[in-house]
Design an enzyme around this catalytic site. Sequence first.
Site, PDB file in Angstrom:
ATOM      1  N   PHE A 189       0.811  -1.218   0.000  1.00  0.00           N
ATOM      2  CA  PHE A 189       0.000   0.000   0.000  1.00  0.00           C
ATOM      3  C   PHE A 189       0.841   1.264   0.000  1.00  0.00           C
ATOM      4  O   PHE A 189       2.051   1.226   0.156  1.00  0.00           O
ATOM      5  CB  PHE A 189      -1.052  -0.003   1.113  1.00  0.00           C
ATOM      6  CG  PHE A 189      -0.562  -0.144   2.544  1.00  0.00           C
ATOM      7  CD1 PHE A 189       0.732   0.070   2.909  1.00  0.00           C
ATOM      8  CD2 PHE A 189      -1.474  -0.493   3.544  1.00  0.00           C
ATOM      9  CE1 PHE A 189       1.154  -0.032   4.222  1.00  0.00           C
ATOM     10  CE2 PHE A 189      -1.085  -0.601   4.864  1.00  0.00           C
ATOM     11  CZ  PHE A 189       0.230  -0.376   5.194  1.00  0.00           C
ATOM     12  N   GLU A 190       0.165   2.397  -0.244  1.00  0.00           N
ATOM     13  CA  GLU A 190       0.808   3.706  -0.475  1.00  0.00           C
ATOM     14  C   GLU A 190       1.777   3.636  -1.657  1.00  0.00           C
ATOM     15  O   GLU A 190       2.821   4.314  -1.675  1.00  0.00           O
ATOM     16  CB  GLU A 190       1.545   4.211   0.785  1.00  0.00           C
ATOM     17  CG  GLU A 190       0.663   4.381   2.000  1.00  0.00           C
ATOM     18  CD  GLU A 190      -0.288   5.553   1.895  1.00  0.00           C
ATOM     19  OE1 GLU A 190      -0.391   6.143   0.808  1.00  0.00           O
ATOM     20  OE2 GLU A 190      -0.949   5.859   2.899  1.00  0.00           O
ATOM     21  N   GLY A 191       1.443   2.814  -2.625  1.00  0.00           N
ATOM     22  CA  GLY A 191       2.308   2.615  -3.788  1.00  0.00           C
ATOM     23  C   GLY A 191       3.181   1.397  -3.583  1.00  0.00           C
ATOM     24  O   GLY A 191       3.973   1.351  -2.639  1.00  0.00           O
TER      25      GLY A 191
END
Length: 382
Positions: free
Chosen positions: A364-366
């Site tokens: 997550f968050e890229g």
Amino acid sequence: MPAERLMPNDESQDLIALTREICQDQLAPQVDAMEAAHEFPRDVFRLLGRSGLLTLAYPEELGGGGQPYEVYLQVVEEIAYAWMSVAVGVSVHSLTCFPVATFGTPEQQERLLTGMLSGDQLGAYCLSEPQAGSDVASMTTRASRGDDGDYVLRGTKAWISHAGHADFYTTFARTSDEGSKGISCFVVPGDAANLTFAEPEKKMGLHCDTVGQVYFEGVPVAEGRRVGVEGQGMPIALAALDGGRLGIAACATGLAQAALDVAVRYAKERVQFGRTIGEFQGLAFLLADMEAKVQQARATYLLAARMKDAGRNVGKQASVAKLTATDAAMQVTTDAVQVLGGAGYTTDFPVERYLREAKVTQIFEGTNQIQRLVISRALLRG
């Protein structure tokens, strides 16, 4: 053992001490039972809000804690050391406040941000969609303007932390068909009409971080809740993600530190062949490598935080920190399970949970593949 810290002043040192006290007395005693029950820890967020730990990174004049990122992220790390799901939630909430705090008008900051930074409210960040994860520009959620100038949102957001529990949803939706230039940002009230939620995702870890799809089925949103001008959503989202990635880097570092400490304690107590297993060089060197990875993770996010506090662009450094810290967390938690052997594979010790929690930090968050793309592009542009 607690991480060694060199804080910038006495106030920040007191803040770390307060955080550790709350984590030890209030969070640590309930984490195992809450994670096992998959229960959303709303009261814990209220406690952190009342203690001033939920909105540290924002200026005092806007209602925040007025702390630099260097301090805020170390507080997040301390929370992650005790309870990863809660630390992720703190990072997410900070992310949700960024658009209004940075791009909102003074009127929006006074009207919206006061509540967002009050410590009583909790936000959700609605960017990803079922078919638009790393490829944000392919989102299809649409905000259509009515004759009265207000908007109606239709679409589905996916993988949303705090879905169904948040007081507001910082949401990105398409206002035109101009690709990445056709996205705008809105702050949607949690009690808005026609806003509904799917059942929470069944995940391998972070069971207290409730994640699910959010359905916008004709949700009315006043024009005054659009942040920035139409089409400015993508720059707002990307700027916010720099801070979000640093938050996850700090979370991953705290998780890795917790796993290392469990492994060290076990290595000093477990006896085999007449001596503690920590006395065997093969295992001792493994612990040394784990310590090095934790310190590398902390160093990279602190460098990025200090650059951000100095007003410098931290896009590349935030990606370096997120990549370094989350890969370190995955390796350190894996090694912690190995140090404990069969015991590490049971729920009698928390390292199996740490391992499950570490995996998603690489996603997550890229994803970490996206972080490598961001870093390489920054290098080749320079």
